[in-house]
Scaffold this motif. Structure first.
Motif, PDB file in Angstrom:
ATOM      1  N   LYS B 100      14.908  15.743 -36.754  1.00 38.65           N
ATOM      2  CA  LYS B 100      13.949  16.742 -36.247  1.00 38.65           C
ATOM      3  C   LYS B 100      12.531  16.297 -36.586  1.00 38.65           C
ATOM      4  O   LYS B 100      12.308  15.618 -37.584  1.00 38.65           O
ATOM      5  CB  LYS B 100      14.198  18.093 -36.927  1.00 38.65           C
ATOM      6  CG  LYS B 100      15.630  18.580 -36.842  1.00 38.65           C
ATOM      7  CD  LYS B 100      15.922  19.219 -35.498  1.00 38.65           C
ATOM      8  CE  LYS B 100      17.324  19.778 -35.414  1.00 38.65           C
ATOM      9  NZ  LYS B 100      18.218  18.935 -34.584  1.00 38.65           N
ATOM     10  N   VAL B 101      11.587  16.712 -35.745  1.00 37.12           N
ATOM     11  CA  VAL B 101      10.183  16.443 -36.083  1.00 37.12           C
ATOM     12  C   VAL B 101       9.521  17.774 -36.424  1.00 37.12           C
ATOM     13  O   VAL B 101       9.380  18.641 -35.568  1.00 37.12           O
ATOM     14  CB  VAL B 101       9.443  15.751 -34.924  1.00 37.12           C
ATOM     15  CG1 VAL B 101       7.962  15.572 -35.272  1.00 37.12           C
ATOM     16  CG2 VAL B 101      10.077  14.392 -34.639  1.00 37.12           C
ATOM     17  N   VAL B 102       9.175  17.931 -37.704  1.00 36.09           N
ATOM     18  CA  VAL B 102       8.564  19.181 -38.147  1.00 36.09           C
ATOM     19  C   VAL B 102       7.099  18.948 -38.507  1.00 36.09           C
ATOM     20  O   VAL B 102       6.201  19.495 -37.885  1.00 36.09           O
ATOM     21  CB  VAL B 102       9.335  19.798 -39.334  1.00 36.09           C
ATOM     22  CG1 VAL B 102       8.643  21.071 -39.821  1.00 36.09           C
ATOM     23  CG2 VAL B 102      10.778  20.117 -38.933  1.00 36.09           C
ATOM     24  N   CYS B 103       6.848  18.077 -39.488  1.00 36.04           N
ATOM     25  CA  CYS B 103       5.453  17.863 -39.917  1.00 36.04           C
ATOM     26  C   CYS B 103       4.819  16.685 -39.178  1.00 36.04           C
ATOM     27  O   CYS B 103       3.625  16.634 -38.983  1.00 36.04           O
ATOM     28  CB  CYS B 103       5.397  17.619 -41.422  1.00 36.04           C
ATOM     29  SG  CYS B 103       6.093  16.030 -41.918  1.00 36.04           S
ATOM     30  N   ASP B 104       5.629  15.721 -38.787  1.00 38.87           N
ATOM     31  CA  ASP B 104       5.155  14.498 -38.137  1.00 38.87           C
ATOM     32  C   ASP B 104       4.184  13.705 -39.014  1.00 38.87           C
ATOM     33  O   ASP B 104       3.375  12.933 -38.515  1.00 38.87           O
ATOM     34  CB  ASP B 104       4.490  14.840 -36.789  1.00 38.87           C
ATOM     35  CG  ASP B 104       4.526  13.666 -35.812  1.00 38.87           C
ATOM     36  OD1 ASP B 104       5.370  12.763 -35.992  1.00 38.87           O
ATOM     37  OD2 ASP B 104       3.695  13.640 -34.881  1.00 38.87           O
ATOM     38  N   ARG B 105       4.241  13.892 -40.352  1.00 42.25           N
ATOM     39  CA  ARG B 105       3.315  13.210 -41.277  1.00 42.25           C
ATOM     40  C   ARG B 105       4.013  12.647 -42.523  1.00 42.25           C
ATOM     41  O   ARG B 105       3.342  12.337 -43.494  1.00 42.25           O
ATOM     42  CB  ARG B 105       2.241  14.178 -41.770  1.00 42.25           C
ATOM     43  CG  ARG B 105       1.264  14.696 -40.730  1.00 42.25           C
ATOM     44  CD  ARG B 105       0.341  13.594 -40.240  1.00 42.25           C
ATOM     45  NE  ARG B 105      -0.645  14.116 -39.319  1.00 42.25           N
ATOM     46  CZ  ARG B 105      -0.401  14.456 -38.045  1.00 42.25           C
ATOM     47  NH1 ARG B 105       0.817  14.315 -37.544  1.00 42.25           N
ATOM     48  NH2 ARG B 105      -1.362  14.920 -37.273  1.00 42.25           N
ATOM     49  N   GLY B 106       5.324  12.573 -42.548  1.00 41.29           N
ATOM     50  CA  GLY B 106       5.992  12.034 -43.734  1.00 41.29           C
ATOM     51  C   GLY B 106       6.082  12.986 -44.897  1.00 41.29           C
ATOM     52  O   GLY B 106       6.273  12.568 -46.034  1.00 41.29           O
ATOM     53  N   GLU B 107       5.964  14.286 -44.609  1.00 39.74           N
ATOM     54  CA  GLU B 107       5.926  15.248 -45.704  1.00 39.74           C
ATOM     55  C   GLU B 107       7.195  16.063 -45.884  1.00 39.74           C
ATOM     56  O   GLU B 107       7.443  16.587 -46.960  1.00 39.74           O
ATOM     57  CB  GLU B 107       4.754  16.227 -45.481  1.00 39.74           C
ATOM     58  CG  GLU B 107       3.405  15.589 -45.707  1.00 39.74           C
ATOM     59  CD  GLU B 107       2.255  16.395 -45.098  1.00 39.74           C
ATOM     60  OE1 GLU B 107       2.495  17.543 -44.675  1.00 39.74           O
ATOM     61  OE2 GLU B 107       1.139  15.865 -45.030  1.00 39.74           O
ATOM     62  N   GLY B 109      10.681  15.474 -44.406  1.00 46.67           N
ATOM     63  CA  GLY B 109      11.998  14.852 -44.468  1.00 46.67           C
ATOM     64  C   GLY B 109      12.956  15.196 -43.336  1.00 46.67           C
ATOM     65  O   GLY B 109      14.059  14.659 -43.269  1.00 46.67           O
ATOM     66  N   ALA B 110      12.551  16.095 -42.423  1.00 50.05           N
ATOM     67  CA  ALA B 110      13.469  16.528 -41.358  1.00 50.05           C
ATOM     68  C   ALA B 110      13.849  15.382 -40.422  1.00 50.05           C
ATOM     69  O   ALA B 110      14.876  15.427 -39.763  1.00 50.05           O
ATOM     70  CB  ALA B 110      12.832  17.661 -40.557  1.00 50.05           C
ATOM     71  N   CYS B 111      13.012  14.339 -40.374  1.00 49.94           N
ATOM     72  CA  CYS B 111      13.239  13.234 -39.437  1.00 49.94           C
ATOM     73  C   CYS B 111      13.924  12.038 -40.103  1.00 49.94           C
ATOM     74  O   CYS B 111      13.983  10.963 -39.529  1.00 49.94           O
ATOM     75  CB  CYS B 111      11.900  12.777 -38.875  1.00 49.94           C
ATOM     76  SG  CYS B 111      10.865  12.024 -40.153  1.00 49.94           S
TER      77      CYS B 111
HETATM   78  S1  FES Z   1       8.821  15.137 -39.448  1.00 48.54           S
HETATM   79 FE1  FES Z   1       8.333  15.679 -41.486  1.00 48.54          FE
HETATM   80  S2  FES Z   1       8.715  13.799 -42.501  1.00 48.54           S
HETATM   81 FE2  FES Z   1       8.948  13.222 -40.453  1.00 48.54          FE
END
Ligand code: FES
Ligand code: FAD
Ligand code: SF4
Ligand code: FES
Lengths: 325, 220
Positions: B100-107, B109-111
């Motif tokens: 999943k893409v939640v934060c899209d910043r490495g914060e 872990g969903a991805c």
């Molecule tokens: S979407 Fe949150 S770490 Fe990749």
């Protein structure tokens, strides 16, 4: 994120020619954990990205009697798991262990860590064209400056976000740079630069130069090191204040002290006054207290970050007593 | 416009006359300009013509390409831009939507996926960099209809509420147990520290991982 041209570099020698005159022309990418975030936030909009991971042989840790040499592309996980690092370079081992999360440490490189860009929330927001991005003002002045600098700043008030850099600096590490005219080497103390020299960057690296290696002289056999980090949450978080300390204490007397703060200044901040104060002195509670006072003598807190001064003092006191024990 | 940095740093010749190279570093700052400050190294300024010529000879790179992604043992060809992340390539192009893409910043872990056996954030990985690597997502965890012991334990221990974070937690848990079959509670927390659950199911997740570890040690 704006699209870009992606180039896989194949040798160190080739890289300077793939880069350009300005940071908008081209940037290099290692693990990408910082760069891609910057690009998603439009803090960096390079036309070309040069991948360093495609260069063979930049990922190594070599040890001899005098020093440890770590290739620029070595991941933080590999640094953390290296026996020599945990045995003789405690301060580095401890610093790397508290960086971000396992996933980031698997991807992030040691050079990328010390070269990561500021986390200032105005810098990372597309809506604030601040000085660091070539704009006209610093939004931290008169804005919310809870996480900004208490030392060495103006006209930008960022803090250097790296945990590895203070540890490496405390150990007296040098950085190898490769540019169009070949390589050279500089101690980390002279590598990082304050905003008054160049508000756009945090170190002396030019747009067509790269870091190829970090070299860490072996600490004296009787010296000890530790890394203390205070953060808001206890998992992934940057330091509010951190301290890398390496000390040689013989029969209760400090022969050498190297103390470098993270999270308080635009560069990893060497507490020179405290180091001088400790050198040659017997370590007692009250000496540790005085060293802590000396360390923050020059502090100029902003309206929202005065708390950092107290934390900085506590860390000095704590590290000095622990390393003298 | 010339980069300010080019002007800010003295080149070799001016440097010997004027040792300001370290003035703005912490040491130089304290020593004061020119007070015998040792400039360990200041790289020479580049020659425009030299750099220009060299650049022209070099490979220009690509803005898009067809890459082959090996996901859970299956090969897929997919056309991506340079800026396409692995997360977007998997989800939007290949319809592999476990990550999943939640934060899209490495914060958050969903991805989280594994790449050549190493746990990474697919939102911070370029699809082009994943070419030729072995990618594992949560879709590859079960063996046909047989759930992985971790998946069973997550269900058993009620380790999810909305479930959005679960694929990431499962990937991190698997990597943790692959490396360490008998982790301490502290090691479980550290191993999962890159994953965030906004519903706050942590105690159940930790319990599930410990229970799955036990089962796997017993060969179940
Ligand atoms: S979407 Fe949150 S770490 Fe990749
Ligand atoms: C959620 C999160 C939490 C984090 N927490 C922490 C933390 O607690 N402590 C901490 O220290 N860091 C933290 N970080 C930052 C992280 O450690 C850095 O992003 C990482 O170390 C950068 O390494 P990289 O290889 O991914 O660099 P990249 O992202 O590839 O590059 C970073 C920068 O350095 C340049 N660069 C990289 N390598 C070279 C080279 N060899 N020569 C010249 N230039 C180069 C790039 O152009 C870019 O500007 C966190 C990051 C995230 C996303
Ligand atoms: S502190 Fe620096 S990065 Fe932040 S707003 Fe001010 S100039 Fe920009
Ligand atoms: S179960 Fe909802 S985010 Fe974790």
């Amino acid at each position: 994120m704006q699209n870009f041209t992606y180039v896989n570099a194949t040798s160190i020698e080739q890289v300077p020619s793939l880069l350009g005159r300005s940071w908008d022309d081209a940037v290099v990418m290692a693990g990408g954990t910082d760069l891609l975030g910057e690009m998603k936030d439009f803090a960096a909009v390079p036309r070309r990205v040069v991948n360093l991971k495609s260069i063979e042989g930049l990922d190594y840790i070599r040890q001899d009697d005098a020093a440890l040499s770590i290739g620029a592309l070595t991941t933080l996980t590999d640094v953390l798991n290296h026996d020599a690092v945990s045995k003789d370079y405690t301060v580095l081992n401890q610093a790397v262990s508290v960086i971000a999360s396992p996933q980031i440490r698997n991807m992030a490189t040691l050079a990328g860590n010390i070269l990561q860009r500021p986390r200032c929330w105005y810098y990372r927001s597309e809506d604030f064209p601040c000085l660091k991005k070539g704009g006209a003002r610093c939004y931290a002045v008169g804005g919310v400056n809870t996480y900004h600098a208490i030392f060495g700043s103006g006209p930008s008030y960022i803090v250097h976000p790296s945990d590895a850099a203070p540890a490496l600096m405390a150990l007296g590490a040098t950085v190898k740079i490769h540019g169009p005219r070949g390589g050279n080497e500089v101690v980390l103390d002279d590598f990082f630069t304050l905003p008054e020299m160049n508000i756009r960057r945090e170190n002396i690296l030019r747009p067509n130069e790269i870091v190829t290696e970090l070299t860490i002289p072996k600490p004296e056999a009787n010296s000890k090191g530790m890394y203390l980090k205070v953060r808001e949450r206890d998992s992934i978080d940057f330091a509010l204040v951190s301290l890398a300390a390496q000390m040689t204490v013989v029969n209760g007397t400090c022969e050498r002290a190297s103390l470098v703060f993270g999270g308080v200044a635009p560069v990893p901040w060497r507490a020179i006054e405290a180091e001088r104060y400790l050198q040659g002195r017997r370590i007692t509670e009250s000496r540790a207290e005085s060293a802590a006072e000396a360390a923050v003598e020059d502090a100029k807190p902003m309206p929202h970050n005065g708390y950092k001064v107290e934390i900085a003092k506590n860390l000095v006191r704590q590290a000095v007593m622990a390393l003298a024990a | 416009m010339a980069d300010r940095h080019d002007e800010a740093r003295p080149d070799e010749s001016s440097q010997s006359k004027n040792k300001t190279g370290t003035r703005f570093t912490r040491r130089g700052f304290l020593k004061g300009a020119g007070a015998g400050a040792v400039t360990a190294a200041v790289a020479p300024a580049i020659l425009v013509s030299e750099a220009g010529k060299a650049a022209a000879q070099e490979t220009e790179g690509v803005m898009s390409a067809t890459v082959t992604l090996d996901v859970n043992g299956q090969s897929h060809n997919v056309e991506v831009e340079a800026r396409t992340t692995l997360a977007d390539a998997l989800r939007d192009r290949l319809e592999i939507t476990g990550p999943k893409v939640v934060c899209d910043r490495g914060e958050c872990g969903a991805c989280t996926v594994a790449m050549d056996g190493k746990l990474v954030f697919s939102c911070m990985t370029l699809a082009m960099d994943a070419q030729g690597r072995k990618i594992e997502t949560v879709e590859g965890l079960a063996d046909g209809d047989n759930l992985h012991p971790l998946q069973e334990a997550f269900i058993e221990k009620d380790a999810l509420m909305c479930g959005f974070c679960t694929p990431g937690f499962l990937m991190s848990s698997k990597a943790l147990l692959d490396a360490n079959g008998d982790p301490t509670p502290e090691e479980v927390r550290e191993g999962l520290s890159g994953n965030i659950c906004r519903c706050g199911t942590y105690p159940h997740v930790f319990e599930a991982v410990t229970s799955a570890a036990e089962k796997m040690r017993k060969g179940g």
